[in-house]
Every structure is written in C-alpha cells, then in structure tokens.
Design an enzyme around this catalytic site. Structure first.
Site, PDB file in Angstrom:
ATOM      1  N   PRO A   1     -62.479-142.516  77.360  1.00  0.00           N
ATOM      2  CA  PRO A   1     -63.536-142.121  77.823  1.00  0.00           C
ATOM      3  C   PRO A   1     -63.191-140.325  78.278  1.00  0.00           C
ATOM      4  CG  PRO A   1     -63.864-144.460  77.982  1.00  0.00           C
ATOM      5  CD  PRO A   1     -62.446-144.266  78.058  1.00  0.00           C
ATOM      6  N   GLU A   2     -63.846-139.319  78.036  1.00  0.00           N
ATOM      7  CA  GLU A   2     -63.782-138.143  78.944  1.00  0.00           C
ATOM      8  C   GLU A   2     -65.119-138.105  79.322  1.00  0.00           C
ATOM      9  OE1 GLU A   2     -61.372-135.443  76.356  1.00  0.00           O
ATOM     10  OE2 GLU A   2     -60.216-137.230  75.752  1.00  0.00           O
TER      11      GLU A   2
ATOM     12  N   LYS B   1     -64.099-137.884  85.515  1.00  0.00           N
ATOM     13  CA  LYS B   1     -64.487-138.988  84.654  1.00  0.00           C
ATOM     14  C   LYS B   1     -65.280-140.296  85.824  1.00  0.00           C
ATOM     15  CE  LYS B   1     -60.895-137.297  82.154  1.00  0.00           C
ATOM     16  NZ  LYS B   1     -59.030-138.046  81.579  1.00  0.00           N
TER      17      LYS B   1
ATOM     18  N   ARG C   1     -59.303-154.420  78.612  1.00  0.00           N
ATOM     19  CA  ARG C   1     -58.200-154.689  78.683  1.00  0.00           C
ATOM     20  C   ARG C   1     -57.924-154.126  80.201  1.00  0.00           C
ATOM     21  NH1 ARG C   1     -54.667-150.385  74.283  1.00  0.00           N
ATOM     22  NH2 ARG C   1     -53.196-151.396  75.868  1.00  0.00           N
TER      23      ARG C   1
ATOM     24  N   ARG D   1     -48.347-137.628  75.705  1.00  0.00           N
ATOM     25  CA  ARG D   1     -50.091-138.139  74.392  1.00  0.00           C
ATOM     26  C   ARG D   1     -49.815-136.854  72.813  1.00  0.00           C
ATOM     27  NH1 ARG D   1     -54.471-139.262  77.733  1.00  0.00           N
ATOM     28  NH2 ARG D   1     -55.263-140.102  75.563  1.00  0.00           N
TER      29      ARG D   1
END
Length: 285
Positions: free
Chosen positions: A2-3, A57, A109, A256
């Site tokens: 999530p950003e 965030k 997770r 990434r």
C-alpha cells in the site's frame, strides 16, 4: 505494498466508520504486528476518535483521554468493517463499536505494524519524525521536490522512494509518476532541469489523484491479484506502450522491479520524446 493513495483511502474509511461512534472494546491477538509495543496498551483504546491523520504510509489515531495509535499497513494489512460475529480471515486486532460493528485490522503476512502510545507522542515516534514531505498533506512543488530529492546520489526512482525525502511514494506510484513526466527511472537527480522537476511534481500529484479515484469505496480491490491493471506503465513489461507502441521494459532497481518505456522515458535527456509525453492525466482503459 500500500502506498499513499491506499493509506489515504483507509484513513477516510476509518473516519467515516468511527464518526459518531464509540469504541467499547479493543482487543488484539498475540502477533508480531505489535513488535516493540504492548497489546495491553492497545486494549486501552476506547471511547471516541478525536482525530485520524496520515503521514506518508502511517496512520495516526488520537482517541479520548489522550490515547494514541500509530498504524502501518505493511504489505498486506487492511482495515475492514463487519457486523459483530462475522469472522474476518487474518484478523489481528479489532475495534468493537457501540453500533454493533467491528473494525478489523487484517494482515495475512504480518508485515503491518501497530504501536499504541500517548497521543502527544505520535509525532515523536522515530518512524514518523523521520518522514519527509507528504505530497498530499503538505503540497509539493517542483522547487520543493528538487530541494528534497535533488541532492541524492541515488538513481531517480530509488530517491523518490526514500521516505525521508518524499513520503508516501512506493514502487508503483514512483514508476507511474516518472512515466507521466517522461523521465527515466535511472537518471541521477542532479541531471534534472527546473522544468523537469516541475513536470515530475505535477506527475506525482496526477498519479496520487488517479490512485485515490480508483480506490473509492470501503474495500477497493485494484491492487489485488486478478484485478484489472489500470496503471499506465507499472506491471506492463512486454506489452506495447499506450503512447508510442514501444515495448515496455522492466529491470531491477533498488531491490524492486522497475517498469518504463525506453522511448517515452529516454535515459539520455537530449533524446526527443514522442508527442504526448508530458501529459499527466490518467488514461482510462
């Protein structure tokens, strides 16, 4: 992961769910979501929500009696609302409301994080006080972006994801903003002109706006497996660029996967881009 847009939508949903309601009971399972914090302190979070702010965030809750909570969604965390008694998979912590609803923090997770503390200490937490400029909360101009990111010796996309410089951007929206601005992710920040910094700032705002529009509703699914990819470049390696038809490329960068169009985002500034590169509004598919 999530950003900024995803976390902002979570904040707006939580404000709506908690408006006029009281938390009558807070409970949490024994999990690493509370690493470095005490679950017993989470249980003290009751009463009305006074405020809920977002920095990058991070979500910063203030409840009555000066009680506070810092929350980070991590990779798979999300807040969902269900009637009392309805199970939620991977629910790690819960706010029971006087309406009979329950707000669950679900995280399959366990990369999310919660840290209860005094509300007066929320902005003193190390994770929060080290954050850089927030494009949505603080605003972001080209000059401000250059001041924050320009001194970095890292490649441009990696520098944009440095939360101590500009907070809230991650792999997705950094890639999308660079595509909108026509800038190669591997360029060095020091090579950008003032006009390019302005273009990039505009593109960051456009990408965030797109993310917010796509996610309206209580349980947005556009980032979930199987959802239609509505991004301009992210996740489109091997397909034709929607602007120029060139095959979108991907390569590792900063641990990434980065996506870019080699023609619309030339690595060498002297190369002329195709028409339309500077457009910063989202194209709908």
């Amino acid at each position: 992961m999530p950003e900024l847009p995803e976390v902002e939508i979570a904040r707006r949903n939580l404000v709506h769910w908690l408006d006029g309601r009281r938390v009558v009971r807070a409970e949490a399972d024994d999990s690493r979501v509370f690493r470095g914090a005490r679950r017993e302190d989470f249980a003290s979070l009751e009463g009305r929500l006074v405020s809920l702010e977002r920095r990058g965030k991070y979500l910063l809750f203030t409840f009555e009696k000066g009680r506070g909570l810092m929350a980070h969604l991590g990779m798979t965390g999300r807040f969902v609302r269900r009637p009392e008694g309805v199970p939620v998979p991977y629910s790690r912590a819960r706010f029971h409301l006087d309406s009979g609803d329950v707000i669950h923090f679900a995280d399959s997770r366990l990369f999310g994080r919660m840290e209860p503390c005094a509300a007066s200490r929320l902005y003193e937490l190390d994770a929060v006080k080290e954050l850089g400029r927030d494009p949505l909360a603080d605003g972001l101009t080209g000059a401000q972006l250059q001041e924050a990111v320009g001194p970095s010796k890292q490649e441009l996309k990696v520098a944009l994801m440095d939360q101590g410089r500009v907070t809230g951007l991650g792999n997705i929206h950094a890639a999308e903003a660079l595509y909108r601005a026509g800038l190669h992710p591997a360029r060095k920040p020091g090579s950008l002109t003032p006009e390019e910094w302005e273009r990039l700032a505009d593109a960051i705002h456009a990408s965030i706006t797109f993310g917010l529009e796509e996610q309206q509703g209580e349980e947005p699914a556009y980032l979930e497996d199987g959802a239609e990819n509505r991004f301009l470049v992210y996740g489109r390696a091997g397909t034709a660029c929607a602007r120029c038809g060139t095959t979108v490329q991907s390569f590792p960068q900063g641990g990434r996967t980065t996506h870019c169009c080699p023609r619309c985002q030339p690595k060498h500034p002297g190369r002329k881009p195709p028409d339309g590169r500077r457009k910063t509004t989202a194209r709908r598919r």
